[in-house]
Design a protein around this motif. Structure first.
Motif: not given
Length: 150
Positions: A59, A63, A69
């Motif tokens: 994640q 990002r 995510p």
């Protein structure tokens, strides 16, 4: 009569061969165990412990590219290597994993390789992250793309 039967046999054979289940080239290859074992249970326990660390690393990477995510499920993790870092029966270990992050209904966004160092505590530290491959999202999922992954 013989020609018409021969034609029917050819058409039916062609139809059956085209409709037989085959693996798509785009379908990822995963080793699917056929039965349970002690080794498989230990590996699954390890995945239970590592999954939060895997998802945090993935994640963090995605990002910059996606609004939503991605997640990595334990069955989308392949152990590619492991070693003891401090000799026989030492409890500082390294593990390298190839993972397939997904969004929504298991739509693959890419492939990544993560290396963790695991020591007593347990302490889990990400030591290396490599993005291996990106997959385009289908049109109805394009709204989550900030910018294309490298």
């Amino acid at each position: 009569m013989i020609l018409s039967r021969l034609f029917i046999v050819i058409v039916v054979s062609a139809a059956l061969s085209l409709s037989s289940p085959t693996r798509l080239l785009s379908e990822p290859v995963h080793n699917k165990p056929l039965s349970d074992s002690g080794e498989l249970r230990v590996q699954d326990m390890l995945m239970n412990v590592l999954t939060p660390h895997i998802n945090a690393a993935v994640q963090d990477y995605y990002r910059q590219f996606l609004l939503e995510p991605p997640l990595v499920y334990p069955y989308f993790v392949h152990i590619t290597g492991s070693e003891r870092l401090n000799g026989f029966r030492g409890f500082r270990l390294s593990i390298t994993l190839d993972v397939t992050p997904v969004v929504g209904p298991h739509i693959s966004v890419g492939e990544d390789r993560l290396t963790f160092e695991i020591s007593a505590g347990p302490e889990v530290k990400l030591v290396h992250y490599t993005h291996l491959k990106s997959y385009p999202l289908p049109p109805h999922w394009q709204y989550i793309v900030k910018k294309p992954a490298r």
